[in-house]
Write a protein that holds these residues in place. Structure first.
Motif, PDB file in Angstrom:
ATOM      1  N   VAL A  22       0.824  -1.216   0.000  1.00 35.65           N
ATOM      2  CA  VAL A  22       0.000   0.000   0.000  1.00 35.65           C
ATOM      3  C   VAL A  22       0.855   1.262   0.000  1.00 35.65           C
ATOM      4  N   GLN A  23       2.096   1.157   0.465  1.00 42.27           N
ATOM      5  CA  GLN A  23       2.977   2.319   0.467  1.00 42.27           C
ATOM      6  C   GLN A  23       3.363   2.751  -0.956  1.00 42.27           C
ATOM      7  N   LYS A  24       3.120   1.878  -1.934  1.00 39.95           N
ATOM      8  CA  LYS A  24       3.408   2.197  -3.335  1.00 39.95           C
ATOM      9  C   LYS A  24       2.247   2.911  -4.020  1.00 39.95           C
ATOM     10  N   THR A  25       1.221   3.219  -3.259  1.00 49.26           N
ATOM     11  CA  THR A  25       0.040   3.916  -3.783  1.00 49.26           C
ATOM     12  C   THR A  25       0.425   5.258  -4.405  1.00 49.26           C
ATOM     13  N   ASP A  26      -0.278   5.634  -5.451  1.00 50.87           N
ATOM     14  CA  ASP A  26      -0.118   6.954  -6.044  1.00 50.87           C
ATOM     15  C   ASP A  26      -0.919   7.935  -5.181  1.00 50.87           C
ATOM     16  N   PHE A  27      -0.267   8.514  -4.183  1.00 54.03           N
ATOM     17  CA  PHE A  27      -0.970   9.376  -3.233  1.00 54.03           C
ATOM     18  C   PHE A  27      -1.375  10.718  -3.845  1.00 54.03           C
ATOM     19  N   GLU A  28      -0.711  11.119  -4.932  1.00 59.40           N
ATOM     20  CA  GLU A  28      -1.152  12.326  -5.635  1.00 59.40           C
ATOM     21  C   GLU A  28      -2.528  12.087  -6.263  1.00 59.40           C
ATOM     22  N   ALA A  29      -2.723  10.870  -6.798  1.00 61.85           N
ATOM     23  CA  ALA A  29      -4.022  10.520  -7.373  1.00 61.85           C
ATOM     24  C   ALA A  29      -5.099  10.498  -6.287  1.00 61.85           C
ATOM     25  N   LEU A  30      -4.742   9.965  -5.116  1.00 61.03           N
ATOM     26  CA  LEU A  30      -5.684   9.913  -4.000  1.00 61.03           C
ATOM     27  C   LEU A  30      -6.000  11.322  -3.503  1.00 61.03           C
ATOM     28  N   ARG A  31      -4.994  12.177  -3.508  1.00 59.57           N
ATOM     29  CA  ARG A  31      -5.205  13.584  -3.116  1.00 59.57           C
ATOM     30  C   ARG A  31      -6.195  14.263  -4.054  1.00 59.57           C
ATOM     31  N   ASP A  32      -6.061  14.006  -5.358  1.00 54.32           N
ATOM     32  CA  ASP A  32      -6.963  14.614  -6.328  1.00 54.32           C
ATOM     33  C   ASP A  32      -8.403  14.134  -6.126  1.00 54.32           C
ATOM     34  N   ILE A  33      -8.558  12.890  -5.727  1.00 54.45           N
ATOM     35  CA  ILE A  33      -9.902  12.365  -5.444  1.00 54.45           C
ATOM     36  C   ILE A  33     -10.495  13.072  -4.230  1.00 54.45           C
ATOM     37  N   ALA A  34      -9.659  13.329  -3.234  1.00 59.80           N
ATOM     38  CA  ALA A  34     -10.120  14.064  -2.049  1.00 59.80           C
ATOM     39  C   ALA A  34     -10.625  15.446  -2.456  1.00 59.80           C
ATOM     40  N   LYS A  35      -9.933  16.101  -3.382  1.00 63.13           N
ATOM     41  CA  LYS A  35     -10.335  17.428  -3.845  1.00 63.13           C
ATOM     42  C   LYS A  35     -11.666  17.385  -4.589  1.00 63.13           C
ATOM     43  N   VAL A  36     -11.887  16.290  -5.346  1.00 62.35           N
ATOM     44  CA  VAL A  36     -13.164  16.122  -6.045  1.00 62.35           C
ATOM     45  C   VAL A  36     -14.299  16.023  -5.037  1.00 62.35           C
ATOM     46  N   ILE A  37     -14.076  15.241  -3.992  1.00 59.13           N
ATOM     47  CA  ILE A  37     -15.092  15.082  -2.949  1.00 59.13           C
ATOM     48  C   ILE A  37     -15.364  16.415  -2.250  1.00 59.13           C
ATOM     49  N   LEU A  38     -14.310  17.142  -1.909  1.00 56.12           N
ATOM     50  CA  LEU A  38     -14.459  18.424  -1.225  1.00 56.12           C
ATOM     51  C   LEU A  38     -15.189  19.446  -2.085  1.00 56.12           C
ATOM     52  N   GLU A  39     -14.978  19.393  -3.380  1.00 58.30           N
ATOM     53  CA  GLU A  39     -15.612  20.345  -4.277  1.00 58.30           C
ATOM     54  C   GLU A  39     -17.134  20.223  -4.228  1.00 58.30           C
ATOM     55  N   THR A  40     -17.644  19.010  -3.986  1.00 56.93           N
ATOM     56  CA  THR A  40     -19.096  18.832  -3.920  1.00 56.93           C
ATOM     57  C   THR A  40     -19.699  19.581  -2.739  1.00 56.93           C
ATOM     58  N   LYS A  41     -18.873  19.842  -1.726  1.00 59.82           N
ATOM     59  CA  LYS A  41     -19.354  20.603  -0.572  1.00 59.82           C
ATOM     60  C   LYS A  41     -19.654  22.042  -0.979  1.00 59.82           C
ATOM     61  N   LYS A  42     -18.887  22.553  -1.927  1.00 66.66           N
ATOM     62  CA  LYS A  42     -19.090  23.919  -2.397  1.00 66.66           C
ATOM     63  C   LYS A  42     -20.233  23.999  -3.404  1.00 66.66           C
ATOM     64  N   THR A  43     -20.324  22.987  -4.263  1.00 65.80           N
ATOM     65  CA  THR A  43     -21.304  23.041  -5.347  1.00 65.80           C
ATOM     66  C   THR A  43     -22.658  22.463  -4.972  1.00 65.80           C
ATOM     67  N   GLY A  44     -22.702  21.669  -3.894  1.00 67.20           N
ATOM     68  CA  GLY A  44     -23.947  21.016  -3.517  1.00 67.20           C
ATOM     69  C   GLY A  44     -24.232  19.767  -4.328  1.00 67.20           C
ATOM     70  N   ALA A  45     -23.239  19.299  -5.066  1.00 69.96           N
ATOM     71  CA  ALA A  45     -23.410  18.098  -5.894  1.00 69.96           C
ATOM     72  C   ALA A  45     -23.582  16.857  -5.027  1.00 69.96           C
ATOM     73  N   LYS A  46     -24.182  15.825  -5.615  1.00 73.09           N
ATOM     74  CA  LYS A  46     -24.397  14.567  -4.920  1.00 73.09           C
ATOM     75  C   LYS A  46     -23.345  13.549  -5.343  1.00 73.09           C
ATOM     76  N   ILE A  47     -22.979  12.686  -4.425  1.00 68.84           N
ATOM     77  CA  ILE A  47     -21.998  11.635  -4.704  1.00 68.84           C
ATOM     78  C   ILE A  47     -22.716  10.299  -4.770  1.00 68.84           C
ATOM     79  N   PHE A  48     -22.538   9.595  -5.880  1.00 68.67           N
ATOM     80  CA  PHE A  48     -23.082   8.245  -6.031  1.00 68.67           C
ATOM     81  C   PHE A  48     -21.918   7.260  -5.998  1.00 68.67           C
TER      82      PHE A  48
END
Length: 461
Positions: A22-48
């Motif tokens: 798991v230490q070989k994970t692409d953590f930059e990719a995981l960081r970008d996913i976190a940003k996508v999730i956070l953006e929904t808080k601003k836009t009010g979008a729903k996550i499926f």
């Protein structure tokens, strides 16, 4: 015959291999996913979310964590729904159409452009997930994949993806679950710094005619850290006569009365200091003398800030609470009159408001304290607004970071917004302020006025 040592060894080997992989994970990719999730808080979008088998369980689990585990300061979580959760719906669609279409059909029914679809698939080749991703991209839904091995067909339909670095299905499913919890922790920490409202007492309708603002800590940061000047000074004075008290007890006494009187004129805190000194057998001192010494010490603390504003090395926005100026203008555009009332001496409030350009923002409706005022200056302003201004208590909304202004307006039936700015970082919530404001009766807590559109919409609905 079962070999205990062999079982133990296999357990250790598996977890060790998984931990190393798991230490070989692409953590930059995981960081970008976190940003996508956070953006929904601003836009009010729903996550499926979607997945099959063990991946369906992970897809369901992250919805639980997004709705509840990511909540910060009692604010609402994310709008999240797992498309695999309803056995009735899944089996209905699979029976009447096909298993490959179950997620696609649900997206057609529920999703909108700007929403997000999180998909979990070890192989990346599950037809129902691939088909959902392909359709989601066509309708403008952001697609995110938690994948394994080479990513499969699903990888090509993902706007963002992270691949668990292992060929073991068990391990990659473990890693997907670990990613979920890592995201929850990272997102929760970011939410502490993001704009949002903690609504304690919901507003039924916004019919406000007047808004009352505190000065220091609510709109101005010129005097940020004043408590660090007043409290040590008061402790120094009181310790000289507090013979039977520990340093901790004296400190607590001072903190308590400074806290509860914050928002009233400075002289009130100095009067209370004199009372505490006399109570312990000390000599009475004119409270004005305590006030003069406190202000002398405070001036040393804030001198460079004022000079910086005067000579231009410090911009006004650097010493104002984020978003406050634009927020006041936005209120005025809605027809709400804005007033500023402070426990700081009026001449100093006017001067410092001028340095920050706030004198123009409040159109001269700025009030402060005078020596030996026997009534709270903010209380006088409130009474004047109601008796002379003809407004009803429910038409008044107040914004403040002190106990007094929140309590005064809450007690008459106005709506109170506690501004719990972290003055050091100039972002996020100061937990101590938040707790104090809630105990004073705040109906809402905000960190500052940045991104104020949401607040304007709420209080003028």
């Amino acid at each position: 015959m079962v070999c205990n040592e062999r079982i133990r060894s296999n357990l250790i080997d598996y977890t060790k291999e998984c931990a190393e992989a798991v230490q070989k994970t692409d953590f930059e990719a995981l960081r970008d996913i976190a940003k996508v999730i956070l953006e929904t808080k601003k836009t009010g979008a729903k996550i499926f979310t979607a997945g099959n088998g063990g991946s369906a369980a992970t897809a369901s689990h992250i919805c639980n964590d997004l709705a509840k585990g990511c909540r910060v300061y009692d604010r609402v979580g994310f709008k999240a729904e797992c498309l695999a959760d309803s056995t009735a719906v899944v089996t209905c669609l699979a029976n009447d159409f096909s298993y490959d279409e179950i997620f696609e059909i649900m997206l057609k029914t529920k999703a909108n452009k700007g929403d997000v679809l999180l998909m979990f698939s070890g192989s990346g080749n599950s037809p129902n997930v691939v088909r959902a991703a392909e359709y989601a991209q066509k309708m403008g839904v952001t697609t995110v994949g938690f994948l394994g091995r080479d990513g499969g067909k699903l990888k090509g339909f993902c706007d963002y993806y992270v691949i668990a670095p292992t060929d073991s299905m068990e391990m990659l499913e473990d890693m997907h679950m670990l990613y979920v919890h890592a995201l929850v922790v990272a997102v929760r920490e970011e939410l502490k710094l993001m704009w949002d409202m903690e609504i304690v007492n919901p507003l039924k309708n916004g019919n406000f005619k007047t808004a009352l603002f505190d000065f220091d800590g609510t709109v101005s940061l010129i005097r940020s850290g004043w408590q660090d000047i007043m409290i040590p000074y008061f402790i120094e004075v009181l310790s000289k006569v507090a013979k039977d008290e520990t340093e901790e007890e004296v400190t607590q006494t001072v903190r308590d009365f400074v806290d509860t009187l914050t928002g009233k004129q400075t002289i009130f805190q100095c009067m209370r200091l004199d009372e505490e000194v006399v109570k312990r057998g000390g000599e009475h001192v004119d409270p004005l003398e305590y006030k003069k010494e406190y202000l002398r010490r405070l001036e040393i603390h804030i001198k460079e800030r004022k000079e910086g504003l005067i000579n231009g090395t410090i911009k006004p926005e650097e010493l104002t609470v984020p978003g406050c100026t634009d927020f006041v203008y936005a209120l005025k555009e809605k027809g709400i009159k804005c007033y500023l009332a402070s426990g700081t001496d009026e001449k100093d409030v006017l001067y410092e408001a001028g340095l920050l350009g706030l004198d123009k923002v409040f159109d001269g409706h700025i009030y402060g304290a005078h020596d030996y005022m026997t009534d709270c200056s903010k209380e006088l302003v409130i009474k004047s607004l109601i008796t002379e201004g003809g407004i009803k208590p429910e038409e008044l909304i107040s914004f403040g970071d002190g106990y007094v202004e929140i309590e005064l307006v809450a007690n008459i039936g106005g709506y109170t917004v506690g501004v719990a700015t972290d003055e050091d970082r100039k972002e996020g919530i100061n937990e101590w302020k938040r707790n104090r404001l809630l105990s004073a009766g705040a109906s809402m807590i905000i960190p500052d006025f940045a991104g104020y559109d949401k607040l304007i919409e709420y209080i003028t609905m």
